[in-house]
Motif scaffolding. Structure first.
Motif: not given
Length: 168
Positions: A123-139
């Motif tokens: 994972n090259t980005s420094s996104l956390s698990n929760v942030k990734e889920i939030g981005i997926e849900v709200f996009t």
């Protein structure tokens, strides 16, 4: 054997044990407690998988809300202790044999499976698990997310209307 294997084994045993006890208990309150143990154990398994957000959601939604909902349903309904059926010895042994057979089938399936190592993507980005889920849900999934919220609101209003009808 490492500590993670031991924790996985204990959590798996608690999960299966809670489900089996839920089936075999006679009192409904004890059944709900057994289901709660099973739900909490599943949350522990999610933590072992590195899905902390799903584990916390499991605890909040299932262990908390669903168990409390079941307990309220039990407390608000009329039932006698005589209504709760007793289980015969033959039925208990048949249940035990069924669970043992299922355990043997699952155990042999796990032992005979070729568990080749799957390469993990870095994972090259420094996104956390929760942030990734939030981005997926709200996009990607914003429309289904909003539809689920409307569905839950309709269910809540329907439950209130049905509860008001029973009082009258």
């Amino acid at each position: 054997m490492s500590a993670s294997y031991l924790v996985f084994f204990l959590l798996g045993l608690l999960t299966i044990g809670g489900a089996v006890f839920m089936i075999n208990f006679k009192r409904v309150v004890h059944m709900v407690i057994a289901v709660g143990v099973s739900f909490l154990s599943i949350a522990g398994l999610f933590v072992l998988l590195g899905a902390e957000f799903v584990a916390i959601s499991q605890i909040l939604v299932y262990s908390g809300a669903i168990s409390i909902l079941m307990l309220f349903g039990i407390m608000l309904t009329k039932h006698d202790a005589s209504e709760e059926g007793s289980k015969s010895k033959g039925r208990v042994w048949l249940t035990f044999l069924g669970v043992a057979a299922l355990f043997v089938v699952i155990f042999t399936g796990i032992q005979n499976t070729n568990w080749s190592a799957i390469p993990v993507k870095e994972n090259t980005s420094s996104l956390s698990n929760v942030k990734e889920i939030g981005i997926e849900v709200f996009t990607k999934y914003v429309i289904p997310f909003e539809l689920v919220s409307v569905l839950l609101l309709v269910a809540l209003v329907g439950a209130i209307v049905m509860a008001k009808k029973e009082e009258e």
